[in-house]
Design an enzyme around this catalytic site. Structure first.
Site, short mmCIF file in Angstrom:
data_model
loop_
_atom_site.label_atom_id
_atom_site.label_comp_id
_atom_site.label_asym_id
_atom_site.label_seq_id
_atom_site.Cartn_x
_atom_site.Cartn_y
_atom_site.Cartn_z
N GLU A 33 43.98 30.03 29.66
CA GLU A 33 44.52 30.89 30.57
C GLU A 33 45.44 31.84 29.82
O GLU A 33 46.32 31.38 28.99
CB GLU A 33 45.20 30.22 31.79
N ALA A 124 40.55 35.46 45.36
CA ALA A 124 41.01 34.20 45.42
C ALA A 124 40.91 33.61 43.95
O ALA A 124 41.03 32.31 43.53
CB ALA A 124 39.93 33.11 46.01
N SER A 128 35.60 37.72 42.02
CA SER A 128 34.67 38.63 42.84
C SER A 128 34.34 40.14 42.20
O SER A 128 33.38 40.59 42.20
CB SER A 128 35.00 38.45 44.43
N SER A 129 35.26 40.76 41.88
CA SER A 129 35.38 42.04 41.35
C SER A 129 34.61 42.01 39.94
O SER A 129 33.86 42.98 39.78
CB SER A 129 36.59 42.78 41.33
N ASP A 173 35.90 36.96 32.36
CA ASP A 173 35.34 37.03 33.92
C ASP A 173 34.09 37.75 33.84
O ASP A 173 33.00 37.03 34.14
CB ASP A 173 36.33 37.57 34.85
C1 GLA Z 1 42.35 37.42 35.12
C2 GLA Z 1 41.75 38.32 34.29
C3 GLA Z 1 41.27 37.51 33.03
C4 GLA Z 1 42.10 36.49 32.21
C5 GLA Z 1 42.63 35.47 33.37
C6 GLA Z 1 43.90 34.80 32.81
O1 GLA Z 1 41.21 36.58 35.75
O2 GLA Z 1 40.93 39.15 34.92
O3 GLA Z 1 40.69 38.45 32.13
O4 GLA Z 1 43.08 37.14 31.68
O5 GLA Z 1 43.28 36.39 34.47
O6 GLA Z 1 43.43 33.85 32.05
#
Ligand code: GLA
Length: 389
Positions: A33, A124, A128-129, A173
């Site tokens: 993360e 959440a 989704s985006s 993401d």
């Molecule tokens: C969000 C961001 C990701 C990542 C996470 C943390 O989801 O969109 O790019 O940085 O936070 O890991």
């Protein structure tokens, strides 16, 4: 009605022709993360919840975009995207952002009609985006034969969010939404965008998300602030250790430890979390390939502690949901997932205990926060694709 049928029938009713339909999934992140924008590894997986987008070129000089779940519609007028920002219908900016990025690459997309819906909860932390951007970018690439590969599409969607929507998110993401594979997590190197599929064999354990139901106002500003703090860590290491350092995760922990008295304590904590997390991801992917799920779960839990105490992106609701299941013999690991300050926790829970666990935490969470956490049991899924209609 099934969601694909719903977007198709609404599209046909409104525009009188058959669209093409694209699906792009949300994601979970097992571990890794806040490492994506630090040039590190992440270990996400695409999930069986996503966005379904029906699309066809419009015959007019305007197009109509309809967000079924949000009861919102806007008009896309001509192809000057910069002037069409939507302060109210923010979802539209993810689509404009994609069009603007295509334009930057020399692809002028004509006006379009769109209807979309999703079964991913919004806000959440299940992306989704990014799934909306990925479904749209993928769909345009197919409809107009633009020839971009999934890495290029992921970068395009990320830049759309960074430049048009104004959120400085990393690549995890959208990359996962475009490249996921059923049965696998992705071990992605966010510096090079090289990745491997790692089999996700969880036996009797399930991936369970508990949604805090909150999204604290801090989210975007704190995210950008964390990025800036990491960048000042990089600047420090470049100045004192290696002027060519490519990213924070390329720095060894020993440099940080040798710098305690010279680094701002907040920057120190942020860097400590990121460098430790980077080591944890490598241990976690080894644990997964050795089928040592207990070790994997312990690493997830250590991630939560780091995010809470060093990176300081957790919140009372997330901590509560994690604390409530920690140490339970049927729970391998639990932690907050995503950017922080709300959204979901991710848990690996034995299939026979999911219901009882949910009942336990629902009543204690409701007593403390006066709201019910939602439960999502998710499985892995493929990345973006066109659906036969
Ligand atoms: C969000 C961001 C990701 C990542 C996470 C943390 O989801 O969109 O790019 O940085 O936070 O890991």
């Amino acid at each position: 009605m099934n969601i694909v049928k719903e977007v198709v029938s609404k599209f046909v009713a409104r525009f009188g022709e058959m669209p093409r339909v694209f699906r792009a999934p949300g994601r979970v992140n097992l571990i890794g993360e806040h490492t994506d924008y630090n040039g590190g590894w992440v270990l996400p997986a695409a999930i069986d919840k996503g966005i379904y987008l029906a699309c066809a070129p419009s015959e007019n000089n305007f197009g109509t975009w309809v967000a079924l779940d949000l009861c919102g519609a806007i008009q896309m007028v001509g192809t000057d995207f910069q002037g069409q920002k939507q302060p109210e219908q923010t979802w539209a900016n993810y689509l404009f952002g994609v069009l603007a990025q295509y334009a930057k690459r020399g692809f002028m997309i004509p006006t379009l009609n769109i209807v979309f819906a999703g079964n991913l909860p919004i806000g959440a932390g299940m992306s989704s985006s990014a799934a909306l951007g990925a479904a749209f970018a993928f769909g345009l690439n197919e409809i107009f034969h633009l020839g971009l590969n999934t890495k290029e599409l992921a970068l395009l969607v990320q830049q759309a969010e960074n430049e048009y929507v104004g959120i400085k998110c990393g690549i995890m993401d959208m990359f996962t939404s475009l490249n996921g594979k059923t049965g696998y997590a992705l071990k992605l190197d966010c510096q090079t965008l090289d990745f491997q599929y790692v089999p996700l064999e969880l036996g009797a354990f399930r991936i369970v998300l508990f949604n805090t139901g909150v999204k604290h106002a801090l989210v975007d500003s704190a995210y950008n602030e964390r990025r800036a703090q990491c960048e000042s860590g990089v600047a420090f290491f470049r100045k004192h250790f290696d002027s060519e350092l490519p990213s924070l995760t390329a720095a060894p922990l020993s440099w940080l430890q040798a710098s305690r008295s010279r680094l701002d304590p907040v920057v120190y904590r942020r860097c400590q979390y990121v460098l430790e997390e980077h080591l944890r991801i490598q241990a976690a992917s080894k644990a997964l390939s050795d089928n040592d799920l207990q070790a994997f779960g312990r690493l997830m839990t250590a991630t939560h502690q780091g995010l809470r105490d060093l990176y300081e992106v957790s919140c009372p609701e997330l901590d509560f949901l994690v604390d409530a299941v920690w140490g339970h013999p049927h729970v391998l690991g639990a932690r907050m997932m995503g950017g922080g300050f709300g959204g979901c926790t991710i848990n690996l829970i034995h299939q026979d205990y999911v219901d009882a666990c949910y009942q336990d935490i629902t009543s204690s969470y409701a007593r403390r926060f006066n709201r019910t956490p939602e439960l999502y049991e998710v499985v892995t899924a493929n990345g973006a694709e066109e659906l036969a209609v």
